[in-house]
Design a protein around this motif. Sequence first.
Motif, short mmCIF file in Angstrom:
data_model
loop_
_atom_site.label_atom_id
_atom_site.label_comp_id
_atom_site.label_asym_id
_atom_site.label_seq_id
_atom_site.Cartn_x
_atom_site.Cartn_y
_atom_site.Cartn_z
N UNK A 170 0.91 -1.13 -0.21
CA UNK A 170 -0.24 -0.08 0.06
C UNK A 170 0.95 1.32 -0.02
N UNK A 171 2.04 1.23 0.84
CA UNK A 171 2.71 2.28 0.74
C UNK A 171 3.35 2.67 -0.48
N UNK A 172 3.96 1.49 -1.20
CA UNK A 172 4.43 1.63 -2.68
C UNK A 172 3.89 2.01 -3.67
N UNK A 173 2.65 1.51 -3.68
CA UNK A 173 1.79 1.43 -4.84
C UNK A 173 0.35 2.37 -4.61
N UNK A 174 0.10 2.69 -3.66
CA UNK A 174 -1.11 3.15 -3.42
C UNK A 174 -0.97 4.45 -2.52
N UNK A 175 -1.98 5.47 -2.79
CA UNK A 175 -1.97 6.72 -1.94
C UNK A 175 -2.38 6.64 -0.48
N UNK A 176 -1.66 6.81 0.50
CA UNK A 176 -2.04 6.85 1.72
C UNK A 176 -3.03 8.03 2.35
N UNK A 177 -3.66 7.52 3.50
CA UNK A 177 -4.66 8.68 3.85
C UNK A 177 -3.66 9.88 4.28
N UNK A 178 -2.60 9.82 4.96
CA UNK A 178 -1.91 10.75 5.18
C UNK A 178 -1.45 11.68 4.09
#
Length: 532
Positions: free
Chosen positions: A431-439
């Motif tokens: 998720x951290x590498x390939x997705x936009x995080x909520x932060x």
Amino acid sequence: SSCSQALRAGQGRAKEMLASHAFRALGAKRVVAKNARAFWNVSLPVLQSPGGAHITKYHIVKPYKDGVDYDDFLVALPERDHLNSFTKEVPLFLRYLKVVTDQEGRAEAFKAFLERAKTGLVVESDVYITAEELLAVMWKNGYSDAERNAIQFTFPNDYKFHYPELSAMFDIPEEETYKFCMRTRMEDSHIGELDHSKVKREGLIRDHWLIFGTGLFIFKTFPFFNYYFGVKVFGTSMWCWTMWHVLNRFIAKTTRRNEYMAAQKTAQEVMEGEDKIVESMRRFANDAKCVEYLKTFKEDSEEKIAAYRKALVVKMQEDLTERATKQLQAIAAFEANMGSAMQDLVVREAAASFKEKFPTDKGMQDKAFSAAVKALSGAQVEVAEDPVAKHFADAFQSLQGVDLATSKADAKGTLAERVAFAQQAKEKEFQESFMVTAKEAEEVRSLASKAKSGQDYDFSKLPADALQRLEALYSSINTKVGYALPDSLGIKSIAATSDGSANSYVDKVNAQLEGAALKLRDARLKAFVQAF
């Protein structure tokens, strides 16, 4: 040899033919050159030498050379050491001599001549025969057409064959060729170069003062030849005559050399000026085409702008496709690595749990001993009877039907909990590498709220650090999702010129380019923040 006899036999016949040419050649030398200059109302040929023009006692103009006198060889009958020498470069003759000596088997003669002419052939400058004279002598002495054509087609008509070259080419002693060349030049009444140091009159000052003393002794008894005339008039005149004889050559050489160098400098400056004029004219060679280009400037510009827009869109499409393809390949590689890592993790965790349980479980130890004895007896051991196989089978069975994404994760719990812990860690990394995080999404919304201006956005209101952070988020988030947009139009500002009026136009163009870049940036960031 036959060649020397032929040359000597041809001297008499050549004398008759060359005698008629001698008078015409001598008369031609007296003709004043067309390219002349006026000096004290006397027209002199402009001879290209540092010494200028030298007029011999026969009123024939020759180029001046330092340390050289001119005289008629037939009148002066100079000795060999009286002749002026120079160094002659003979590359053409060496190539011809190589062919001749190879055909006649005289390789040693060629080597000797090559060694002599290695640093230049030192010869007397006027002991030669011309190519035409050599061809005439060869024709009179019965040489074939092929031999004469070889000379004619190899050497230019004005080539001068000096006596060492004739000696090497025809295998004749140099003494014979020297005599033949000198006789040819004398019959032609050739005015040649003599070494001034060898032919100048010796004892010049002695002779002058001997004349002064003798004249003073003779004329002292005559009336009116008193002390004043003898010492003041006659003596001063003799002194001036002596100084003129001593210094006239040095003064003439210096003045002529300075005149020649000044002419050379002027000619060089003229040529440099002509080159600069031609170079300047070349800059305006295509000025006549400017009107033609301006007639089609609008059509050409519209066509090129349309082609540029199309190329820009195609380039953006290619960049977007390339970025998305690379991102999908990276996701596939990550998932493949995660699957293989999960398999290794299940095996390692099962083995680790067995190593922890076996030393403390008495039942597993007894079953292991019984299974070993049974295996030694040759009986088949079932999975339920083998504690190792049963432990791994139970461990793998415990993973069936378990949702690793939602189950309890514990790094030191059961096998399912350990696998779930590892799986959830990989999911978080994905998720951290390939997705936009909520932060990141929250940070983008926070920065966008600061740039909010009514229903639109004004990014110029943001501080420099906030704008820089928004640009960084734009780059990082688009890199994660595999999306690409051009940061600029790829157009650089135009450099200033030396023309002040042109610089004002350049400044306007650069201002428009800068405005277009700001509009592109605002549109890009606006589309970015609106997605959140």
